[in-house]
Design a protein around this motif. Structure first.
Motif, short mmCIF file in Angstrom:
data_model
loop_
_atom_site.label_atom_id
_atom_site.label_comp_id
_atom_site.label_asym_id
_atom_site.label_seq_id
_atom_site.Cartn_x
_atom_site.Cartn_y
_atom_site.Cartn_z
N GLU A 163 -10.12 1.09 -3.97
CA GLU A 163 -11.47 1.48 -4.36
C GLU A 163 -12.35 0.26 -4.56
OE1 GLU A 163 -11.04 3.95 -7.78
OE2 GLU A 163 -10.22 5.67 -6.66
N ALA A 164 -11.78 -0.81 -5.14
CA ALA A 164 -12.57 -2.03 -5.35
C ALA A 164 -12.97 -2.65 -4.01
CB ALA A 164 -11.76 -3.03 -6.17
N ALA A 165 -12.06 -2.61 -3.03
CA ALA A 165 -12.38 -3.16 -1.70
C ALA A 165 -13.52 -2.38 -1.06
CB ALA A 165 -11.13 -3.13 -0.81
N LEU A 166 -13.50 -1.06 -1.21
CA LEU A 166 -14.60 -0.25 -0.66
C LEU A 166 -15.91 -0.54 -1.38
CD1 LEU A 166 -12.70 3.12 -0.12
CD2 LEU A 166 -13.70 1.69 1.67
N HIS A 167 -15.86 -0.72 -2.68
CA HIS A 167 -17.07 -1.07 -3.43
C HIS A 167 -17.62 -2.40 -2.93
CE1 HIS A 167 -17.77 1.94 -6.58
NE2 HIS A 167 -16.45 2.11 -6.62
N ASP A 168 -16.74 -3.37 -2.71
CA ASP A 168 -17.18 -4.68 -2.22
C ASP A 168 -17.87 -4.56 -0.87
OD1 ASP A 168 -16.23 -5.96 -4.45
OD2 ASP A 168 -14.35 -6.64 -3.51
N LEU A 169 -17.36 -3.68 0.00
CA LEU A 169 -17.91 -3.53 1.34
C LEU A 169 -19.23 -2.79 1.35
CD1 LEU A 169 -14.72 -2.69 3.46
CD2 LEU A 169 -16.05 -4.80 3.51
N PHE A 170 -19.37 -1.80 0.47
CA PHE A 170 -20.54 -0.91 0.55
C PHE A 170 -21.60 -1.13 -0.51
CE2 PHE A 170 -17.52 1.75 3.04
CZ PHE A 170 -18.29 1.89 4.18
N ASP A 171 -21.24 -1.75 -1.64
CA ASP A 171 -22.24 -1.89 -2.71
C ASP A 171 -23.41 -2.75 -2.23
OD1 ASP A 171 -20.79 -0.34 -4.36
OD2 ASP A 171 -20.27 -1.88 -5.82
N GLY A 172 -24.59 -2.17 -2.24
CA GLY A 172 -25.79 -2.90 -1.89
C GLY A 172 -25.96 -3.16 -0.40
N ALA A 173 -25.12 -2.54 0.44
CA ALA A 173 -25.23 -2.78 1.88
C ALA A 173 -24.80 -1.54 2.63
CB ALA A 173 -24.36 -3.96 2.29
N GLY A 174 -25.27 -1.44 3.86
CA GLY A 174 -24.83 -0.34 4.71
C GLY A 174 -23.60 -0.75 5.48
N GLY A 175 -23.51 -0.28 6.72
CA GLY A 175 -22.39 -0.67 7.55
C GLY A 175 -21.30 0.38 7.58
N GLU A 176 -20.17 0.00 8.13
CA GLU A 176 -19.04 0.90 8.27
C GLU A 176 -17.76 0.17 7.90
OE1 GLU A 176 -19.04 2.54 12.22
OE2 GLU A 176 -20.40 4.14 11.64
N ALA A 177 -16.73 0.95 7.62
CA ALA A 177 -15.41 0.41 7.34
C ALA A 177 -14.37 1.31 8.00
CB ALA A 177 -15.16 0.33 5.84
N VAL A 178 -13.19 0.73 8.16
CA VAL A 178 -12.06 1.48 8.67
C VAL A 178 -10.95 1.42 7.63
CG1 VAL A 178 -10.23 1.51 10.42
CG2 VAL A 178 -12.61 1.14 11.11
N ILE A 179 -10.42 2.61 7.29
CA ILE A 179 -9.26 2.72 6.39
C ILE A 179 -8.05 3.03 7.26
CG2 ILE A 179 -8.27 3.95 4.43
CD1 ILE A 179 -11.15 4.71 3.64
N GLU A 180 -6.99 2.25 7.07
CA GLU A 180 -5.81 2.41 7.93
C GLU A 180 -4.55 2.59 7.10
OE1 GLU A 180 -6.83 -0.39 11.81
OE2 GLU A 180 -5.27 -0.97 10.41
N GLU A 181 -3.61 3.32 7.68
CA GLU A 181 -2.28 3.36 7.08
C GLU A 181 -1.65 1.98 7.16
OE1 GLU A 181 0.95 5.30 9.09
OE2 GLU A 181 -0.02 5.10 11.05
N PHE A 182 -0.83 1.65 6.20
CA PHE A 182 -0.13 0.37 6.18
C PHE A 182 1.09 0.46 7.10
CE2 PHE A 182 3.20 -2.35 4.37
CZ PHE A 182 2.55 -3.58 4.37
N LEU A 183 1.17 -0.46 8.04
CA LEU A 183 2.28 -0.48 8.99
C LEU A 183 3.37 -1.43 8.51
CD1 LEU A 183 0.41 -0.61 12.43
CD2 LEU A 183 1.48 1.38 11.35
N GLU A 184 4.62 -0.98 8.55
CA GLU A 184 5.76 -1.82 8.19
C GLU A 184 6.24 -2.57 9.43
OE1 GLU A 184 7.16 -2.28 5.30
OE2 GLU A 184 6.50 -0.60 4.03
N GLY A 185 6.53 -3.85 9.26
CA GLY A 185 7.05 -4.64 10.37
C GLY A 185 6.59 -6.07 10.27
N GLU A 186 6.78 -6.79 11.37
CA GLU A 186 6.38 -8.19 11.42
C GLU A 186 5.25 -8.34 12.43
OE1 GLU A 186 8.54 -12.56 11.86
OE2 GLU A 186 9.71 -10.76 11.38
N GLU A 187 4.29 -9.21 12.11
CA GLU A 187 3.14 -9.40 12.98
C GLU A 187 3.42 -10.47 14.04
OE1 GLU A 187 -0.81 -9.69 11.35
OE2 GLU A 187 -0.17 -8.73 9.48
N ALA A 188 2.80 -10.30 15.19
CA ALA A 188 2.83 -11.31 16.25
C ALA A 188 1.54 -11.20 17.04
CB ALA A 188 4.04 -11.12 17.17
N SER A 189 1.17 -12.30 17.66
CA SER A 189 -0.06 -12.35 18.45
C SER A 189 0.29 -12.54 19.92
CB SER A 189 -0.95 -13.52 18.00
OG SER A 189 -1.24 -13.42 16.62
N LEU A 190 -0.27 -11.69 20.77
CA LEU A 190 -0.05 -11.78 22.22
C LEU A 190 -1.38 -12.08 22.90
CD1 LEU A 190 1.68 -11.35 24.80
CD2 LEU A 190 1.11 -8.92 24.64
#
Length: 418
Positions: A163-190
């Motif tokens: 909720e705090a992250a959403l407040h930070d993104l939207f308080d006093g500003a417009g725009g959009e956000a994406v909420i995602e499920e948390f994925l389990e695993g290891e990250e890699a860049s291709l």
């Protein structure tokens, strides 16, 4: 051929270092550049946000290729302006750069093309975001929809943090956000180069986003990386290309917005296979530094093939079997407000590593910090442990009292080998 490189960070220093080795290069220009880039390029006195000025400079200096390093000029449409003017450019159009510029755009493409990714909700107000949170478990990921220099992501461990992250993104500003499920695993860049039709795999890496050792603290633009990412096995890489990259290239072409440039897929290697976390429309920073150190190919020739739509005629890119590892030295206070003006010395004494400059400037003839991420100290070795040891020997030879770095870059792969 004369080349103009757009950008001023560690990624652009690495690109300049590699482009300068091309036998086809006459003069390399850079705008705005940095003190490290001046060792390889002539600084071009041009405002890169002024498209007409960039075009005029390119014509005056008979530039054969413009290489756009950072994401902001791509999203701003600089590549489009150059192409309209008949100037070859390495980098996607503004429409194609939405793959990085808008998380929602990319999620919609994933839906359309059946690309595996995290379940999500796209929200355009605080109330909508708070309501959508109920459909997700904890942890949950909150992302700003637009460009955020790698830092607009919160992995919320509690409902209150989300909720705090959403407040930070939207308080006093417009725009959009994406909420995602948390994925389990290891990250890699291709990394894959594409001219909108054909693709050329261009290496893998593993980044370290959190500011502190052991992956703690807030997200940053990246505190270090190594390449190749062995956790992305040949089998998993083939799946990622078949299930994620190729459908993306086809989907973008079918939509009339073909992607030309480097496609950087951030992947989560889950129990169900690779899933797309996000796309970047340019080389990563600091991943570019390790890729360039391993690349045993003519970067200018490869980039020209992309820009001219001839990628299908090229042989596979050749990379060294060695491991490259880079450690970012950042200014105290990063990723918050970094301390500016800190003196840097000892770069000439570094042996067995290449130091790429990022947030630096000259003040009274002396090198000082002028940004958050200041240096990327990069070395190679037979494996991650060897490359890590060489990079940290170089870090310890540099005098940067107001700087800091993580001391554990590459820890996951080293732990696996033990």
């Amino acid at each position: 051929m004369n080349v103009l490189l757009i950008g001023s960070g560690g990624r652009e220093h690495a690109l300049a270092w590699k482009l300068a080795q091309s036998p086809g290069l006459d003069t390399l220009f850079a705008a705005p550049g940095n003190p490290g880039i001046t060792h390889h390029a002539t600084i071009a006195p041009v405002d890169v946000t002024d498209h007409a000025a960039v075009i005029a400079f390119a014509r005056e200096k008979t530039i054969g290729l413009v290489v756009i390093g950072p994401e902001a000029p791509l999203v701003d449409g600089l590549a489009d302006s150059l192409r309209v003017a008949g100037i070859a450019v390495f980098g996607p159009s503004a429409a194609a750069a939405q793959l990085e510029g808008s998380k929602g755009f990319t999620k919609a493409l994933c839906d359309r093309m059946g690309i595996p990714t995290a379940r999500y909700a796209r929200v355009s107000s605080l109330g909508e975001g708070l309501a959508a949170l109920g459909g997700f478990g904890i942890p949950v990921v909150i992302k700003a929809d637009g460009l955020a220099a790698g830092k607009g992501v919160t992995v919320a461990e509690t409902r209150a943090q989300a909720e705090a992250a959403l407040h930070d993104l939207f308080d006093g500003a417009g725009g959009e956000a994406v909420i995602e499920e948390f994925l389990e695993g290891e990250e890699a860049s291709l990394f894959v180069l594409t001219d909108g039709k054909d693709i050329l795999p261009f290496g893998s890496a593993q980044d370290h986003k959190r500011v502190g050792d052991g992956d703690v603290g807030p997200n940053t633009g990246g505190m270090g990386a190594y390449s190749p990412a062995l956790v992305l096995t040949p089998e998993l890489e083939a799946r990622a290309i078949d299930e994620i990259v190729l459908p993306t290239v086809r989907g973008m072409a079918a939509a009339g917005t073909p992607f030309s440039g480097v496609l950087y897929a951030g992947l989560m290697l889950t129990a169900d296979g690779p899933k797309l976390i996000e796309y970047n429309a340019r080389f990563g920073d600091p991943e570019c530094q390790v890729l360039m150190l391993r690349l045993e190919d003519d970067l200018l020739d490869v980039m020209l093939a992309v820009a001219e739509g001839r990628l299908g005629e090229r042989a596979p890119a050749h990379f060294s079997d060695a491991t490259a590892l880079t450690v970012v030295m950042a200014a105290r206070g990063y990723p918050g407000t970094p301390e500016s003006g800190g003196a840097i010395a000892g770069l000439d004494a570094v042996e067995g590593a290449t130091v790429f400059q990022a947030g630096t400037k000259l003040a009274n003839g002396k090198l000082v910090a002028s940004g958050g991420r200041v240096l990327a100290v990069t070395a190679t070795g037979a494996d991650v442990a060897d490359a890590q040891a060489a990079a940290y020997r170089a870090v310890d030879a540099i005098h940067f009292p107001s700087g800091f770095c993580r001391r554990d870059i590459g820890w996951r792969e080293i732990a696996r080998t033990r």
